[in-house]
Design an enzyme around this catalytic site. Sequence first.
Site, short mmCIF file in Angstrom:
data_model
loop_
_atom_site.label_atom_id
_atom_site.label_comp_id
_atom_site.label_asym_id
_atom_site.label_seq_id
_atom_site.Cartn_x
_atom_site.Cartn_y
_atom_site.Cartn_z
N HIS B 198 49.58 40.68 37.23
CA HIS B 198 50.43 40.61 38.45
C HIS B 198 51.54 41.97 38.78
O HIS B 198 51.51 42.55 39.90
CB HIS B 198 51.37 39.37 38.76
CG HIS B 198 51.85 39.28 40.12
ND1 HIS B 198 51.27 38.59 41.16
CD2 HIS B 198 53.45 39.64 40.43
CE1 HIS B 198 52.27 38.84 42.32
NE2 HIS B 198 53.62 39.18 41.77
N GLU B 440 31.76 36.22 42.78
CA GLU B 440 32.64 36.35 41.29
C GLU B 440 32.34 35.44 40.42
O GLU B 440 33.25 35.38 39.40
CB GLU B 440 34.16 36.24 41.79
CG GLU B 440 34.27 35.00 42.79
CD GLU B 440 35.75 34.94 43.24
OE1 GLU B 440 36.67 35.92 42.96
OE2 GLU B 440 36.19 34.13 44.28
N ASP B 464 37.13 38.72 38.73
CA ASP B 464 36.69 37.40 38.41
C ASP B 464 35.41 37.49 37.83
O ASP B 464 35.29 36.84 36.76
CB ASP B 464 37.05 36.31 39.48
CG ASP B 464 38.39 35.66 39.52
OD1 ASP B 464 39.02 35.97 38.42
OD2 ASP B 464 38.96 35.32 40.41
N CYS B 511 35.02 44.32 46.50
CA CYS B 511 36.64 44.13 46.51
C CYS B 511 37.59 44.03 45.47
O CYS B 511 38.64 43.84 45.49
CB CYS B 511 36.89 43.17 47.70
SG CYS B 511 36.80 41.42 47.31
#
Lengths: 93, 589
Positions: B198, B440, B464, B511
Amino acid sequence: MVESGKEYSREVVIVNELGLHARSAAKIAKLAQNAKSTIWMMEKSEKVDASSIIDILTLACPKGSKITLTIDSQSDVDILNDIVSLIERGFEE
Amino acid sequence: MFDRNTGEKRLYGINASPGISIGKAYIVDKEGVDVVEKYLIREKQLKKEVNRFKSAVKKAKDELNAIIEDTPEDLRRHATILETQRALLKDKMIYGKTIEIIENEHVNADWALKKAVSRVKSMFQKLPDSYLRERAADIGYASDRILRNLVGAKQVNIGEIYKRVILVANDLSPAETSQIQLEKIKAFVTNQGSKASHTAIVARTLEIPAVLGLEDATSVIQNDDVIVVDGSTGMVVIHPGEETLIDFAERKIRYNDQKAALTRRSHFPAETSDGIRLQVMGNIELPEEVVSVLAHGGDGIGLYRTEFQYLSRTDFPSEDELFDKYMDVVEVMAPKPVTIRTLDINGDKAISNTSGSDEPNPALGLRGIRYCLTKPEVFITQLRAILRAAAFGNVRIMFPMISTLDEILEAKKVFNETADSLNKEGISFNKDIDIGIMIEVPSAVVMADLMAKEVDFFSIGTNDLIQYSLAIDRENSKVANLFQPLNPAIIRMVKHVTDVARDNNVKIFMCGEMAGYPIHMPILLGMGINELSMNPQSIPAVKTMIRSLSFEDSKLFIKDVLKKTSAKDILDLLQDSYGDILPDKYITG
């Protein structure tokens, strides 16, 4: 360590999803801190003081655990019942 | 590494966000007052020592009360954590035990508290349940607060940093990063974390340099130390000498110049020398970030994460609220496409108002489409908002965490039913939009040929996909180095999905983080990916790289890539073949 008299001890099952986690333990401890003498919580062979969040957490009770609550003094019976009802309501989570 | 001549010390970590920053360190360390002295207290002084402890607890309680009162309504979940901490202050295992140790062992309060707390912490670390083990941290926060009052250390409140500093922390939770006044932060340095954590994402979004995963940064760096942070190479220099300072100040100017030059050209299309044009899009989380995507020359929004509207609140957002947020993006971007990903709840961003969020293994739990299909009312509210916003621009819808074909069929069924009911209600909407899925989960890669029949596009979510395929927890700094986009297994999976998409006339996008690095472009271009979506800041460098490549050459290059047996070999091949045309090593990550 066995209590005399049925009214001094009650059994309850943990029904909330998270089990006895920090927030629910804090709620129990808050009630137990008003008792005149110690309110004990037992799960399997472990026995802890219900006025301590930390003690309660060390029981590590997930959902479905069976807990026995006992009191040393009859004058705490209302608090005992309040705690049982709190647990039965799933800590209102 | 310590240089005796200059007094410089260099630390090497993960280069999580590029750029150079020179400034004073500001330590946000939960264990910052860990050095506790032990001394004996004379019998006569014991009562005084106990009172010193009691007043420190009282002060800690007052502080927490003040923080709880200041916590706005919408952050109530955070407040309950603080309330638990407040209750812990007076817990007999800490409070009673500390007083007992002072009285029995005739030691100072600080030492007694530390002893009581470490006993409790070790008790917790033996517990079988990971949730409860982590509660040891809460006890740590509560006791640190008392300890700071005992030793008179200044309270660390990241909300109140008053000068521009380099933030040095063990790790920053999403809740903590949201508290920080980000304009005061020149750079991030942390013990934990990785490129995909994060803090790294926040740093890159805000274009602040970050070096993460240093392990002992908070103990090696002292408050107010002058440090140099090189987020491009992942290095931190403590007590830099004059020469180092001059060197880095020059590098900083060079970096900024190059970045400005790239940005100036960013509005030109990303077209290869042989005329193949790629769409280079931006990933966003907040509507405000649209500005950044446009400023960096983005061709649209390739990933609009919608989780943010569900965080830090006790109820679910209403349809109108969501509609407003989507409209903010859709209208501004039109006619450029906006790809809205439906709610993808995951580990560190779990929604606050569902008791089911406490899963032992959230990455493998009820998240993404799985969650939405079990909570139709939440899903339908979001679909209604998306369908309505679609009437005002170019919207695509994307379902996350698809692992079976049935999930696609079910999600599409809910989608069509929602459109039907909007129709009956006479509300304006547009259901003729592209429907796609995130690729993913490895099972979606294997099933891509069948899934292709049901969707308009695939979007490969590399973060992921890598995590699930290589069994790497990207937040775990012990294995973060194995989180390799260029791992041959990942390259083969991406190739497979791309080939299937082409054969089935399905558009193929990417993405994940992998799409944001110029050095990956020869591979992604050569495989035939149509559209790449990334942090807005990466768009200019990626576009520049694509403009310097040829599609035909890249196609041939893939053949060599597929012969390589390790991530390192592939990276070496890329660097040998394309190193000289990379825009700048500082911007490539």
